[in-house]
Scaffold this motif. Structure first.
Motif, PDB file in Angstrom:
ATOM      1  N   LYS A 155       0.830  -1.206   0.000  1.00  0.00           N
ATOM      2  CA  LYS A 155       0.000   0.000   0.000  1.00  0.00           C
ATOM      3  C   LYS A 155       0.864   1.256   0.000  1.00  0.00           C
ATOM      4  CE  LYS A 155      -3.255   0.217   3.058  1.00  0.00           C
ATOM      5  NZ  LYS A 155      -4.246   0.058   4.118  1.00  0.00           N
ATOM      6  N   ALA A 156       1.918   1.273   0.806  1.00  0.00           N
ATOM      7  CA  ALA A 156       2.813   2.436   0.845  1.00  0.00           C
ATOM      8  C   ALA A 156       3.504   2.621  -0.495  1.00  0.00           C
ATOM      9  CB  ALA A 156       3.845   2.275   1.964  1.00  0.00           C
ATOM     10  N   PHE A 157       3.936   1.525  -1.112  1.00  0.00           N
ATOM     11  CA  PHE A 157       4.567   1.607  -2.427  1.00  0.00           C
ATOM     12  C   PHE A 157       3.600   2.189  -3.455  1.00  0.00           C
ATOM     13  CE2 PHE A 157       5.107  -0.213  -6.641  1.00  0.00           C
ATOM     14  CZ  PHE A 157       6.400   0.183  -6.941  1.00  0.00           C
ATOM     15  N   LEU A 158       2.397   1.644  -3.499  1.00  0.00           N
ATOM     16  CA  LEU A 158       1.422   2.117  -4.480  1.00  0.00           C
ATOM     17  C   LEU A 158       1.093   3.589  -4.282  1.00  0.00           C
ATOM     18  CD1 LEU A 158      -1.001  -0.936  -4.643  1.00  0.00           C
ATOM     19  CD2 LEU A 158       0.618  -0.165  -6.402  1.00  0.00           C
ATOM     20  N   GLU A 188       3.096   6.000  -2.614  1.00  0.00           N
ATOM     21  CA  GLU A 188       4.251   6.887  -2.760  1.00  0.00           C
ATOM     22  C   GLU A 188       4.874   6.845  -4.145  1.00  0.00           C
ATOM     23  OE1 GLU A 188       7.052   6.623   0.454  1.00  0.00           O
ATOM     24  OE2 GLU A 188       5.443   6.560   1.934  1.00  0.00           O
ATOM     25  N   ILE A 189       4.864   5.714  -4.797  1.00  0.00           N
ATOM     26  CA  ILE A 189       5.508   5.585  -6.103  1.00  0.00           C
ATOM     27  C   ILE A 189       4.512   5.789  -7.244  1.00  0.00           C
ATOM     28  CG2 ILE A 189       6.870   4.085  -7.611  1.00  0.00           C
ATOM     29  CD1 ILE A 189       8.330   4.986  -5.012  1.00  0.00           C
ATOM     30  N   GLU A 190       3.324   5.201  -7.100  1.00  0.00           N
ATOM     31  CA  GLU A 190       2.338   5.253  -8.178  1.00  0.00           C
ATOM     32  C   GLU A 190       1.223   6.273  -7.940  1.00  0.00           C
ATOM     33  OE1 GLU A 190       2.748   3.608 -11.020  1.00  0.00           O
ATOM     34  OE2 GLU A 190       4.570   2.672 -10.259  1.00  0.00           O
ATOM     35  N   GLY A 191       1.126   6.813  -6.732  1.00  0.00           N
ATOM     36  CA  GLY A 191       0.082   7.788  -6.432  1.00  0.00           C
ATOM     37  C   GLY A 191      -1.294   7.186  -6.234  1.00  0.00           C
ATOM     38  N   LEU A 192      -1.374   5.881  -5.966  1.00  0.00           N
ATOM     39  CA  LEU A 192      -2.655   5.210  -5.780  1.00  0.00           C
ATOM     40  C   LEU A 192      -2.942   5.051  -4.290  1.00  0.00           C
ATOM     41  CD1 LEU A 192      -2.228   2.366  -8.413  1.00  0.00           C
ATOM     42  CD2 LEU A 192      -3.554   4.463  -8.662  1.00  0.00           C
ATOM     43  N   ASP A 193      -4.137   5.471  -3.868  1.00  0.00           N
ATOM     44  CA  ASP A 193      -4.538   5.323  -2.480  1.00  0.00           C
ATOM     45  C   ASP A 193      -5.462   4.118  -2.367  1.00  0.00           C
ATOM     46  OD1 ASP A 193      -4.909   5.720   0.191  1.00  0.00           O
ATOM     47  OD2 ASP A 193      -6.202   7.469  -0.037  1.00  0.00           O
ATOM     48  N   ILE A 194      -4.936   3.001  -1.864  1.00  0.00           N
ATOM     49  CA  ILE A 194      -5.678   1.745  -1.768  1.00  0.00           C
ATOM     50  C   ILE A 194      -6.200   1.568  -0.348  1.00  0.00           C
ATOM     51  CG2 ILE A 194      -5.505  -0.757  -2.063  1.00  0.00           C
ATOM     52  CD1 ILE A 194      -5.024   0.845  -4.645  1.00  0.00           C
ATOM     53  N   ASN A 195      -7.484   1.295  -0.232  1.00  0.00           N
ATOM     54  CA  ASN A 195      -8.068   1.063   1.103  1.00  0.00           C
ATOM     55  C   ASN A 195      -8.392  -0.338   1.324  1.00  0.00           C
ATOM     56  OD1 ASN A 195      -7.920   3.683   2.055  1.00  0.00           O
ATOM     57  ND2 ASN A 195      -9.735   4.250   0.916  1.00  0.00           N
TER      58      ASN A 195
END
Length: 70
Positions: free
Chosen positions: A58-61, A63-70
């Motif tokens: 989740k942190a990778f997505l 910080e790197i991809e700009g995706l906020d996954i819940n």
């Protein structure tokens, strides 16, 4: 690597190493009561590692991809 991601990766690495070490224990060396406790600890280490993996992904997505996954 972003500020929050690197510590999460390091924590995940330590958790996986700890889980791997626990899986190397020869359970046949212990009486059943101890064996059960060791197995329970191994399961807990696995669950903890899975949870950390998900948080790291989740942190990778984010910080790197700009995706906020819940």
């Amino acid at each position: 690597m972003e500020m929050k991601l690197k510590p999460k990766i390091e924590e995940l690495k330590r958790a996986l190493e700890n889980f791997d070490d626990s899986m190397k224990i020869d359970l046949n060396l212990f009486p059943d009561i101890v064996k059960d406790s060791v197995e329970s600890g191994q399961i807990q280490k696995f669950e903890f590692s899975c949870e950390l993996l998900w948080k790291t992904i989740k942190a990778f997505l984010y910080e790197i991809e700009g995706l906020d996954i819940n």
